[in-house]
Design a protein around this motif. Structure first.
Motif: not given
Lengths: 207, 207
Positions: A62-68, B81-85, B92-100
């Motif tokens: 998985i990517n994204q440093s802040v999320a990680i 449902a859990d920490d990994w999810e 995903t949201v942070d990657t959408i933000t990168d594009m934004r």
């Protein structure tokens, strides 16, 4: 063999260091996988969305440093006691990111003239806007960013500080810098103390 | 009187709409407080870190739209449902933000020549880099961004789509656009259907 986290990143602190701080804080073993910059063009295409750091666990990447960082914070008990506290931490980290991106927008500008034009507003407006507000927040919260206790917002800030200073080109955000007053300097020092063992043994990189 | 959330933002969708979608999804009542752009200079100095939207609850005020969206997602059961999810959703949201942010870097450039120079790389490299990867992700996850089920990543994407298209200046990210293939178009349509009642009655704004 027990499952182990693997953090893959450049051989620098920057966006990987908060995650390293967090895992170490909780004593979570992880592989600190560092690659040389020359390897990046080759690696980039294999990374989800072409970015590093990435975290690997149980065959998943998985990517994204802040999320990680947030994920690691949950694992070590620094992600907030309830939803509102988690929100306060998240908002703080996102605001640190806002400042970071404004600094990066200056630092990574390849056009020399355009970069030069960005320097004064960054140094005289942007940083002096954010830093006193952070100071105020840390002062209001007993030496921490949120609710008078250590959370991953504090570790995040301290761990990216070298990177921020390097991008700015001056130690403006460090102790003794013109914008850093007592509350945040104390927070930084206390965190440095907390991670003394790690700081002493981590690879010695500029940022 | 029961405590009630108050969301204060410009009279537009943009970064406020994901939060509005999320509260509505869970049937959480909130005050949809909108101000006119002319009011902003006055309001800005009162906002934490000079930003909107802000969420108010029980006398507390907090900024950062993505952090607020995550908080709302927890309240309505869409935060994983859990920490990994949760990590997959956050990434995903942070990657959408990168594009934004890359789209915003083009759209909000006040220098006409510099803006023009950014257009081609944005349209021919950036957006065509991100969108097929999103498509692939949605396809791999049964029509959703994460783990074959609705999470706040889906709602986030759909809610900011009008804003992204407006900044790009073309409906390139919408159904029928050259970069949007079936999986994501279906996700968008299903979300539009889910929020049909809200979309029909919400204030009619361009973005």
């Amino acid at each position: 063999m027990a499952l182990k986290y693997k953090l893959t990143y450049f051989d620098c602190k920057a966006l990987g260091e908060p995650i390293r701080f967090l895992f170490r804080y909780g004593g979570i073993e992880f592989e600190d996988d560092r690659f040389e910059s020359e390897m990046w063009p080759q690696l980039k295409s294999k990374m989800p969305f072409g970015q590093a750091p990435v975290l690997e666990y149980d065959g998943k990447v998985i990517n994204q440093s802040v999320a990680i960082s947030r994920y690691a914070a949950k694992k070590v008990g620094l992600a907030g006691a309830d939803d509102w506290e988690a929100l306060q931490i998240d908002a703080t980290v996102d605001t640190i990111t806002d400042m970071r991106l404004k600094i990066a927008n200056y630092h990574y500008d390849n056009d020399a003239a355009s970069k030069e034009k960005k320097k004064e507003p960054l140094m005289k407006e942007t940083i002096p806007y954010y830093m006193p507000k952070f100071e105020e927040q840390v002062k209001r919260n007993g030496g921490y960013f949120v609710n008078n206790k250590l959370t991953w917002a504090d570790l995040y800030f301290v761990a990216v500080l070298d990177y921020l200073n390097w991008m700015v080109g001056e130690k403006i955000l460090l102790e003794g810098g013109p914008t850093l007053n007592k509350p945040t300097a104390k927070l930084v020092l206390e965190n440095y103390h907390l991670f003394k063992a790690w700081i002493a043994k981590r690879p010695d990189t500029t940022y």
